[in-house]
Design a protein around this motif. Structure first.
Motif, PDB file in Angstrom:
ATOM      1  N   LEU A 138       0.831  -1.211   0.000  1.00  0.00           N
ATOM      2  CA  LEU A 138       0.000   0.000   0.000  1.00  0.00           C
ATOM      3  C   LEU A 138       0.863   1.258   0.000  1.00  0.00           C
ATOM      4  N   LEU A 139       1.929   1.253   0.789  1.00  0.00           N
ATOM      5  CA  LEU A 139       2.823   2.416   0.798  1.00  0.00           C
ATOM      6  C   LEU A 139       3.436   2.631  -0.578  1.00  0.00           C
ATOM      7  N   GLY A 140       3.847   1.529  -1.231  1.00  0.00           N
ATOM      8  CA  GLY A 140       4.412   1.670  -2.558  1.00  0.00           C
ATOM      9  C   GLY A 140       3.402   2.183  -3.562  1.00  0.00           C
ATOM     10  N   ARG A 141       2.189   1.680  -3.485  1.00  0.00           N
ATOM     11  CA  ARG A 141       1.150   2.074  -4.438  1.00  0.00           C
ATOM     12  C   ARG A 141       0.770   3.538  -4.277  1.00  0.00           C
ATOM     13  N   SER A 142       0.776   4.027  -3.048  1.00  0.00           N
ATOM     14  CA  SER A 142       0.324   5.397  -2.794  1.00  0.00           C
ATOM     15  C   SER A 142       1.437   6.427  -2.948  1.00  0.00           C
ATOM     16  N   THR A 143       2.674   5.996  -3.162  1.00  0.00           N
ATOM     17  CA  THR A 143       3.779   6.965  -3.228  1.00  0.00           C
ATOM     18  C   THR A 143       4.533   6.966  -4.550  1.00  0.00           C
ATOM     19  N   ARG A 144       4.441   5.908  -5.358  1.00  0.00           N
ATOM     20  CA  ARG A 144       5.322   5.860  -6.536  1.00  0.00           C
ATOM     21  C   ARG A 144       4.926   6.864  -7.610  1.00  0.00           C
ATOM     22  N   PHE A 145       3.698   7.380  -7.583  1.00  0.00           N
ATOM     23  CA  PHE A 145       3.270   8.374  -8.561  1.00  0.00           C
ATOM     24  C   PHE A 145       3.314   9.800  -8.005  1.00  0.00           C
ATOM     25  N   ARG A 146       3.801   9.990  -6.804  1.00  0.00           N
ATOM     26  CA  ARG A 146       3.793  11.320  -6.191  1.00  0.00           C
ATOM     27  C   ARG A 146       4.693  12.292  -6.948  1.00  0.00           C
ATOM     28  N   ARG A 147       4.243  13.519  -7.025  1.00  0.00           N
ATOM     29  CA  ARG A 147       5.033  14.574  -7.630  1.00  0.00           C
ATOM     30  C   ARG A 147       5.971  15.165  -6.582  1.00  0.00           C
ATOM     31  N   THR A 148       7.187  15.484  -7.020  1.00  0.00           N
ATOM     32  CA  THR A 148       8.168  16.070  -6.122  1.00  0.00           C
ATOM     33  C   THR A 148       8.363  17.540  -6.465  1.00  0.00           C
ATOM     34  N   ALA A 149       9.117  18.216  -5.626  1.00  0.00           N
ATOM     35  CA  ALA A 149       9.377  19.641  -5.866  1.00  0.00           C
ATOM     36  C   ALA A 149      10.189  19.854  -7.135  1.00  0.00           C
ATOM     37  N   ASP A 150      10.882  18.819  -7.607  1.00  0.00           N
ATOM     38  CA  ASP A 150      11.687  18.937  -8.825  1.00  0.00           C
ATOM     39  C   ASP A 150      10.844  18.839 -10.089  1.00  0.00           C
ATOM     40  N   ASP A 151       9.607  18.362  -9.968  1.00  0.00           N
ATOM     41  CA  ASP A 151       8.747  18.224 -11.139  1.00  0.00           C
ATOM     42  C   ASP A 151       8.141  19.569 -11.532  1.00  0.00           C
ATOM     43  N   PRO A 156       0.136  21.234  -5.488  1.00  0.00           N
ATOM     44  CA  PRO A 156       0.167  21.898  -4.176  1.00  0.00           C
ATOM     45  C   PRO A 156       0.814  21.076  -3.070  1.00  0.00           C
ATOM     46  N   TYR A 157       0.995  19.785  -3.273  1.00  0.00           N
ATOM     47  CA  TYR A 157       1.514  18.948  -2.188  1.00  0.00           C
ATOM     48  C   TYR A 157       2.696  18.119  -2.681  1.00  0.00           C
ATOM     49  N   PRO A 158       3.819  18.747  -3.020  1.00  0.00           N
ATOM     50  CA  PRO A 158       4.980  17.964  -3.461  1.00  0.00           C
ATOM     51  C   PRO A 158       5.587  17.178  -2.295  1.00  0.00           C
ATOM     52  N   VAL A 159       6.203  16.064  -2.623  1.00  0.00           N
ATOM     53  CA  VAL A 159       6.835  15.220  -1.605  1.00  0.00           C
ATOM     54  C   VAL A 159       8.339  15.250  -1.808  1.00  0.00           C
ATOM     55  N   ASP A 536      -4.720   6.936  -6.177  1.00  0.00           N
ATOM     56  CA  ASP A 536      -4.409   7.828  -7.277  1.00  0.00           C
ATOM     57  C   ASP A 536      -4.061   9.234  -6.790  1.00  0.00           C
ATOM     58  N   ASP A 537      -4.782   9.723  -5.809  1.00  0.00           N
ATOM     59  CA  ASP A 537      -4.484  11.037  -5.280  1.00  0.00           C
ATOM     60  C   ASP A 537      -5.106  11.173  -3.898  1.00  0.00           C
ATOM     61  N   GLU A 538      -4.704  12.200  -3.213  1.00  0.00           N
ATOM     62  CA  GLU A 538      -5.207  12.440  -1.861  1.00  0.00           C
ATOM     63  C   GLU A 538      -5.898  13.802  -1.777  1.00  0.00           C
ATOM     64  N   GLU A 539      -6.409  14.266  -2.879  1.00  0.00           N
ATOM     65  CA  GLU A 539      -7.022  15.592  -2.872  1.00  0.00           C
ATOM     66  C   GLU A 539      -8.264  15.641  -2.000  1.00  0.00           C
TER      67      GLU A 539
END
Length: 541
Positions: A138-151, A156-159, A536-539
């Motif tokens: 679950l941790l892998g599924r919810s984090t591998r698509f996260r946008r970072t500050a470098d993207d 609004p919520y970079p990781v 997919d997202d946490e909006e």
């Protein structure tokens, strides 16, 4: 559950102690495994609460989310977890072996030799039970698509940068854990359950403390008494002495200790926001309440941490099975391939596989399952005993051999008759092909055993004799090579199943996927289950 496992569980109940199901260890154990004990918030499967991890049993590292519903604290937890795990996961890529193999030219069909790089070793994660594997997935599924500050489109919520990379590694390990025989990500309860049978149900075996109580009960207690104590014993505060292996916490712990501590932490954070900037007293109060939550969770996780290492000690008392290096090499190829995909800049694993990829994964898992069952039977007399009880194999002593030849061809071929006396009751129909599992030497006298086939001529259940005609594995001469024909008094074992796993039928390339299975990837969006939308997202939080 097999008949042998059922008998072992009944014997465990009678004797008060777990019974062995194996004489060797059937899973690889790293010299430096990474033990991970995850914990989640009650009722929030996707909200991590804490994780205790490390490769040193005396120095575990703890990461805690004092308020699991706070987005910033969760991302900080994931960043700390990534900083701890990634050096271990990536640290096996420096030592490389050069492996020579062949590749087929798609145009000419000719095979040419090529050198491929293979990591000499690979990481290994061990969690307490199957719930821990699910949580890491679950941790892998919810984090591998996260946008970072470098993207560029960070949102609004970079990781932190390392978080999506950790998600890709956890996803790979989770998927690899579904391949039978894989050892990159293991659950301790499953490991112990493969090698020992307790006197309780499979569901009860998911409590690591109870399972260990059956395998190694304290002096003066039976396995059932020790397991009951591990499951129900509480201290003066009403808290379990042996907390569950997680990833969920005990409801009484949540109600009496964790819930009030988190409430106090929330109140301290609210007071800090209302206080003037730089209020040292309010800041100290926030830190003290966060440390209170951390101390509580450390006390819950430490018993499980110690139990996982106790299980590792028990497993290391068993000698490794002969086929373990072969299965671990497959894990090393999987690890190497994932490193190469990351280095090549490939995108994260998709949420849903296309039809061809899904079919390939299923075929691989079916093939590996058959291979693991076969290899375990060849490595372990207890595993072979299950086949013998099912009538798929028989073992016995050779009582007579008789020279015989096949004269139907240009030159006579040796086809000696071997009579074996056995106490087993195999499904030995005349004409059925069998395969020699034990004591089949190579005709050239060197290396490991070669598969030797035979044909059943006659089976007499009255006196337990099986007459076999050997059909291979005797060399190419007119007379069998010395040692290839079992002699009277020799102990042998034959299986009614092949000793090699057949390859599955080839599948089409993804671009040639028929329209009945969704068409080529990208032509139509696959339907998405509503239950998976949270990944997919946490909006909506």
């Amino acid at each position: 559950m097999s008949l042998l496992t059922t008998l072992a569980r009944l014997e465990a109940v009678r004797s008060g102690r777990a019974q062995p199901l194996a004489t060797v260890r059937h899973r690889h154990l790293s010299d430096r495994p990474m033990v991970v004990v995850p914990l989640t918030a009650a009722g929030e499967d996707g909200a991590p609460l804490a994780a205790m991890l490390g490769t040193d049993r005396d120095a575990p590292r703890l990461h805690v989310v004092a308020q699991p519903l706070d987005r910033d604290q969760r991302f900080a937890f994931l960043a700390a977890l990534a900083a701890d795990l990634l050096p271990y996961l990536e640290g096996y890529g420096d030592d490389i072996e050069q492996i020579e193999s062949t590749e087929r030219d798609p145009q000419t069909g000719e095979r040419t030799p090529v050198l491929r790089e293979l990591c000499a070793d690979a990481p290994q994660l061990i969690v307490p039970n199957g719930g821990g594997i699910h949580q890491l997935g679950l941790l892998g599924r919810s984090t591998r698509f996260r946008r970072t500050a470098d993207d560029a489109d960070a949102g609004p919520y970079p990781v932190p940068t390392k978080v999506p990379l950790l998600g890709r590694w956890l996803t790979h390990l989770r998927e690899r854990s579904e391949v039978p025989g894989s050892s990159l990500l293991l659950a301790m309860t499953a490991l112990l359950g493969r090698h020992w049978a307790t006197g309780q149900s499979h569901l009860e075996d998911q409590h690591l403390g109870a399972q260990l109580a059956w395998i190694a009960p304290p002096p003066g207690l039976s396995g059932a008494e020790a397991a009951l104590h591990a499951e129900t014993a509480r201290d003066r505060r009403g808290q379990l002495l042996c907390p569950p292996a997680g990833p969920a916490t005990d409801p009484r712990f949540d109600e009496k200790l964790l819930g009030p501590a988190v409430t106090r932490h929330d109140a301290a954070r609210a007071a800090l926001r209302a206080a003037p900037e730089g209020d040292a007293r309010a800041e100290r109060h926030v830190r003290s309440t966060a440390e209170e939550v951390r101390t509580l969770l450390a006390g819950v996780l430490r018993p499980t941490w110690d139990q996982v290492w106790q299980g590792i000690d028990l497993l290391r008392t068993l000698p490794p099975a002969d086929h373990l290096p072969e299965r671990w090499e497959s894990d090393r190829w999987s690890y190497t391939g994932h490193r190469e995909r990351l280095a090549a800049g490939e995108p994260p694993q998709p949420r849903y596989d296309d039809a061809v990829t899904a079919a390939r994964k299923l075929a691989q898992r079916e093939r590996e399952q058959a291979k693991v069952e076969l290899q375990e039977a060849l490595d372990d007399p207890l595993a072979m005993a299950e086949c013998r009880l099912a009538g798929e194999a028989f073992a016995g002593t050779v009582v007579h051999t008789e020279p015989a030849y096949d004269t139907s061809g240009r030159s006579p071929k040796p086809r000696p008759l071997v009579t074996v006396r056995t106490d087993d009751r195999p499904h030995a129909d005349p004409g059925r092909e069998v395969h020699r599992a034990w004591g089949a030497p190579r005709p050239d006298g060197g290396g490991s055993a070669t598969p030797q086939k035979a044909e059943i001529v006659r089976f007499d259940p009255a006196d337990g004799t099986v007459v076999l005609r050997l059909t291979s594995g005797m060399g190419r001469r007119r007379e069998p090579e010395p040692g290839t024909v079992p002699q009277p008094g020799e102990r042998v074992c034959f299986t009614l199943f092949e000793l090699t796993v057949r390859q599955s039928a080839p599948l089409p390339d993804p671009e040639d996927t028929p329209w009945t299975h969704g068409g080529p990837p990208g032509t139509a969006a696959a339907p998405r289950p509503a239950a998976a939308a949270w990944a997919d997202d946490e909006e909506g939080e």
